[in-house]
Design a protein around this motif. Structure first.
Motif, mmCIF file in Angstrom:
data_model
loop_
_atom_site.group_PDB
_atom_site.id
_atom_site.type_symbol
_atom_site.label_atom_id
_atom_site.label_comp_id
_atom_site.label_asym_id
_atom_site.label_seq_id
_atom_site.Cartn_x
_atom_site.Cartn_y
_atom_site.Cartn_z
ATOM 1 N N CYS A 134 0.868 -1.184 0.000
ATOM 2 C CA CYS A 134 0.000 0.000 0.000
ATOM 3 C C CYS A 134 0.900 1.229 0.000
ATOM 4 C CB CYS A 134 -0.935 0.003 1.200
ATOM 5 S SG CYS A 134 -0.116 0.074 2.790
ATOM 6 N N CYS A 135 0.329 2.386 -0.220
ATOM 7 C CA CYS A 135 1.119 3.609 -0.139
ATOM 8 C C CYS A 135 0.590 4.436 1.026
ATOM 9 C CB CYS A 135 1.085 4.391 -1.445
ATOM 10 S SG CYS A 135 -0.518 5.010 -1.909
ATOM 11 N N ARG A 136 1.501 5.097 1.713
ATOM 12 C CA ARG A 136 1.109 5.957 2.825
ATOM 13 C C ARG A 136 0.751 7.322 2.263
ATOM 14 N NH1 ARG A 136 1.930 4.903 8.323
ATOM 15 N NH2 ARG A 136 3.014 2.970 8.653
ATOM 16 N N LEU A 137 -0.432 7.785 2.618
ATOM 17 C CA LEU A 137 -0.886 9.088 2.167
ATOM 18 C C LEU A 137 -0.927 10.055 3.338
ATOM 19 C CD1 LEU A 137 -3.820 8.008 -0.169
ATOM 20 C CD2 LEU A 137 -1.476 8.594 -0.804
ATOM 21 N N PHE A 138 -0.628 11.300 3.035
ATOM 22 C CA PHE A 138 -0.691 12.366 4.023
ATOM 23 C C PHE A 138 -2.003 13.099 3.810
ATOM 24 C CE2 PHE A 138 0.167 16.722 5.400
ATOM 25 C CZ PHE A 138 0.621 16.488 6.670
ATOM 26 N N ASP A 139 -2.791 13.254 4.858
ATOM 27 C CA ASP A 139 -4.087 13.915 4.784
ATOM 28 C C ASP A 139 -3.921 15.380 5.169
ATOM 29 O OD1 ASP A 139 -6.698 14.766 4.916
ATOM 30 O OD2 ASP A 139 -7.351 13.223 6.314
ATOM 31 N N ARG A 140 -4.090 16.290 4.202
ATOM 32 C CA ARG A 140 -3.918 17.710 4.469
ATOM 33 C C ARG A 140 -4.966 18.260 5.423
ATOM 34 N NH1 ARG A 140 -4.297 20.723 -0.467
ATOM 35 N NH2 ARG A 140 -3.747 22.478 0.815
ATOM 36 N N GLU A 141 -6.092 17.571 5.564
ATOM 37 C CA GLU A 141 -7.126 18.019 6.495
ATOM 38 C C GLU A 141 -6.667 17.869 7.950
ATOM 39 O OE1 GLU A 141 -10.070 19.488 5.729
ATOM 40 O OE2 GLU A 141 -9.418 19.436 3.646
ATOM 41 N N GLU A 142 -5.601 17.093 8.178
ATOM 42 C CA GLU A 142 -5.105 16.907 9.533
ATOM 43 C C GLU A 142 -4.113 17.990 9.948
ATOM 44 O OE1 GLU A 142 -3.535 12.965 9.704
ATOM 45 O OE2 GLU A 142 -5.512 12.039 9.637
ATOM 46 N N LEU A 143 -3.802 18.926 9.028
ATOM 47 C CA LEU A 143 -2.905 20.018 9.383
ATOM 48 C C LEU A 143 -3.592 20.903 10.428
ATOM 49 C CD1 LEU A 143 -1.602 21.085 5.871
ATOM 50 C CD2 LEU A 143 -0.311 19.930 7.651
ATOM 51 N N ALA A 181 1.084 11.769 -1.394
ATOM 52 C CA ALA A 181 2.025 10.753 -0.915
ATOM 53 C C ALA A 181 2.860 11.320 0.223
ATOM 54 C CB ALA A 181 2.923 10.306 -2.058
ATOM 55 N N ASP A 182 2.990 10.569 1.287
ATOM 56 C CA ASP A 182 3.769 10.982 2.453
ATOM 57 C C ASP A 182 5.242 10.985 2.064
ATOM 58 O OD1 ASP A 182 4.969 11.393 4.885
ATOM 59 O OD2 ASP A 182 3.879 9.813 5.925
ATOM 60 N N ILE A 183 5.890 12.147 2.046
ATOM 61 C CA ILE A 183 7.270 12.225 1.574
ATOM 62 C C ILE A 183 8.243 11.500 2.496
ATOM 63 C CG2 ILE A 183 6.930 14.332 0.245
ATOM 64 C CD1 ILE A 183 8.265 15.879 2.508
ATOM 65 N N ALA A 184 7.862 11.270 3.744
ATOM 66 C CA ALA A 184 8.743 10.543 4.666
ATOM 67 C C ALA A 184 8.863 9.076 4.284
ATOM 68 C CB ALA A 184 8.228 10.666 6.090
ATOM 69 N N SER A 185 7.836 8.526 3.648
ATOM 70 C CA SER A 185 7.857 7.094 3.328
ATOM 71 C C SER A 185 7.823 6.817 1.832
ATOM 72 C CB SER A 185 6.667 6.407 3.999
ATOM 73 O OG SER A 185 5.466 6.934 3.503
ATOM 74 N N ARG A 186 7.972 7.830 0.996
ATOM 75 C CA ARG A 186 7.836 7.644 -0.447
ATOM 76 C C ARG A 186 8.927 6.759 -1.038
ATOM 77 N NH1 ARG A 186 6.924 12.997 -3.444
ATOM 78 N NH2 ARG A 186 8.946 13.393 -2.492
#
Length: 126
Positions: free
Chosen positions: A36-45, A70-75
């Motif tokens: 799977c890919c880790r996604l970053f949710d901008r609504e959580e900012l 895409a979460d740049i920490a885990s891309r």
């Protein structure tokens, strides 16, 4: 630590569904459900920050761009949906990112591609 222990291993294939592996530290084992890919949710900012590029403080209703990115920490590292297997406890499903491994360029393009070809049904394996 030796230089071999610090060296990152390149990943050019996927872990097989149902296979079981020990964790890096050996505290638990995990069964692979699938990639799977880790996604970053901008609504959580936190409010009032609304952009990934922090140019100004804007109300949350003026957010622009994609909500999930895409979460740049885990891309550059493989992430898998897994079932954590701990002795004496109920198995727990979660997402695990193997930061000690690096995706090769070809596999990274497959994993996080924005190209139209990546959406084809025949593109289910790198």
């Amino acid at each position: 630590m030796t230089s071999a222990a610090l060296e990152r291993h390149n990943v050019d294939s996927l872990l097989e569904h149902g296979s079981i592996y020990p964790s890096e530290g050996g505290q638990y084992s995990f069964r692979v459900i699938g990639p799977c890919c880790r996604l970053f949710d901008r609504e959580e900012l936190p409010w009032p920050c609304s952009r990934l590029a922090w140019r100004s403080k804007e109300p949350s209703w003026r957010r622009i761009g994609c909500r999930f990115v895409a979460d740049i920490a885990s891309r550059r590292c493989p992430s898998y949906a897994v079932e954590i297997l701990q002795p004496g406890t109920k198995p727990t499903k979660t997402v695990l990112t193997l930061f000690s491994r690096r995706l090769t360029a070809e596999v990274q393009e497959w994993w996080y591609s924005k190209l139209p070809r990546s959406k084809e049904a025949s593109n289910y394996l790198p």
